[in-house]
Design a protein around this motif. Structure first.
Motif, PDB file in Angstrom:
ATOM      1  N   TRP A  88     -11.290 -10.941   4.674  1.00  0.00           N
ATOM      2  CA  TRP A  88     -11.388 -12.086   5.582  1.00  0.00           C
ATOM      3  C   TRP A  88     -12.823 -12.297   6.038  1.00  0.00           C
ATOM      4  N   PHE A  89     -13.477 -11.231   6.467  1.00  0.00           N
ATOM      5  CA  PHE A  89     -14.841 -11.378   6.973  1.00  0.00           C
ATOM      6  C   PHE A  89     -15.807 -11.800   5.870  1.00  0.00           C
ATOM      7  N   LYS A  90     -15.578 -11.332   4.653  1.00  0.00           N
ATOM      8  CA  LYS A  90     -16.473 -11.705   3.557  1.00  0.00           C
ATOM      9  C   LYS A  90     -16.274 -13.162   3.143  1.00  0.00           C
ATOM     10  N   ASN A  91     -15.064 -13.688   3.339  1.00  0.00           N
ATOM     11  CA  ASN A  91     -14.765 -15.051   2.894  1.00  0.00           C
ATOM     12  C   ASN A  91     -14.866 -16.095   3.997  1.00  0.00           C
ATOM     13  N   LYS A  92     -14.649 -15.679   5.254  1.00  0.00           N
ATOM     14  CA  LYS A  92     -14.504 -16.654   6.329  1.00  0.00           C
ATOM     15  C   LYS A  92     -15.653 -16.667   7.334  1.00  0.00           C
ATOM     16  N   GLU A  93     -16.434 -15.632   7.383  1.00  0.00           N
ATOM     17  CA  GLU A  93     -17.466 -15.548   8.402  1.00  0.00           C
ATOM     18  C   GLU A  93     -18.834 -15.267   7.773  1.00  0.00           C
ATOM     19  N   THR A  94     -19.891 -15.690   8.487  1.00  0.00           N
ATOM     20  CA  THR A  94     -21.248 -15.354   8.078  1.00  0.00           C
ATOM     21  C   THR A  94     -21.598 -14.015   8.708  1.00  0.00           C
ATOM     22  N   VAL A  95     -21.625 -12.985   7.891  1.00  0.00           N
ATOM     23  CA  VAL A  95     -21.808 -11.618   8.377  1.00  0.00           C
ATOM     24  C   VAL A  95     -23.038 -11.004   7.724  1.00  0.00           C
ATOM     25  N   THR A  96     -23.829 -10.297   8.514  1.00  0.00           N
ATOM     26  CA  THR A  96     -24.916  -9.488   7.968  1.00  0.00           C
ATOM     27  C   THR A  96     -24.370  -8.082   7.764  1.00  0.00           C
ATOM     28  N   TRP A  97     -24.294  -7.669   6.505  1.00  0.00           N
ATOM     29  CA  TRP A  97     -23.652  -6.401   6.175  1.00  0.00           C
ATOM     30  C   TRP A  97     -24.674  -5.278   6.048  1.00  0.00           C
ATOM     31  N   PHE A  98     -24.289  -4.106   6.540  1.00  0.00           N
ATOM     32  CA  PHE A  98     -25.104  -2.902   6.411  1.00  0.00           C
ATOM     33  C   PHE A  98     -24.274  -1.837   5.711  1.00  0.00           C
TER      34      PHE A  98
END
Length: 211
Positions: free
Chosen positions: A174-184
């Motif tokens: 969900w977070f990868k498809n629906k939100e703009t996330v800076t991943w670490f």
């Protein structure tokens, strides 16, 4: 939806629950063929809602029927796909190797069992809360099934682990498809320098805003 309800101008239903009517529908759902009957009733009154909501999702089927019963239409979450943001939001996500993540999830379940989850659920079960909405959460519903003889204890614990892994996977998707996330990337095991990198990232943003 929970994230968007905080960060965005998400519009919630304002129709209060009709508890007496809802209880009547829940009793019907628990009868043989009841779920199918309720879903067919929804289909006859709002075909698009019936297409969105699976017949096994009894809670949502009943809520949709309840709203229709009160003179409103069933909510369509897709109509609020991109509600306006209320703030300048930075969402940080942590990743690690999937096998390591699943291993940590299983260790967490074991700790929950060791720290008294079974006794907590047993107490709630004996107090009559077995089939409330709260008891459908992961870790609770599986143990309720164990108390009712559907699973052995080992099977119940195994299902808690399976459902927890599946939930984690859905969250990541969900977070990868629906939100703009800076991943670490935390690698196989989070280290202090990983979190220092996040702090530096945020410090850089603050400095840019302050200019």
């Amino acid at each position: 939806m929970y994230v968007k309800s905080v960060t965005s101008d998400w519009q919630f239903e304002d129709q209060p629950a009709n508890l007496a009517w809802r209880e009547k529908m829940e009793q019907l759902a628990n009868q043989p063929g009841g779920k199918e009957e309720l879903h067919e009733a929804l289909r006859k009154q709002d075909e698009s809602a019936a297409e969105r909501i699976h017949q096994n999702n009894t809670r949502k089927v009943i809520r949709a029927l309840e709203l229709i019963h009160s003179g409103k239409s069933a909510p369509d979450p897709l109509s609020q796909t991109n509600p306006a943001l209320l703030y300048d939001v930075i969402i940080i996500g942590l990743e690690m190797e999937r096998s390591k993540l699943y291993s940590r999830i299983e260790q967490r379940v074991d700790r929950m069992i060791d720290q008294g989850l079974v006794q907590e659920v047993e107490r709630l079960y004996e107090e009559g809360y077995a089939h409330t909405q709260a008891m459908k959460a992961i870790g609770y519903k599986e143990l309720v099934a164990y108390f009712e003889g559907e699973y052995s204890f080992e099977q119940a614990v195994d299902r808690i682990k399976i459902h927890s892994r599946q939930f984690a996977k859905r969250q990541l998707t969900w977070f990868k498809n629906k939100e703009t996330v800076t991943w670490f990337d935390m690698g196989a095991e989070p280290k202090s320098e990983d979190f220092q990198g996040i702090v530096k990232f945020l410090e850089g943003i603050v400095q840019d805003v302050s200019k």
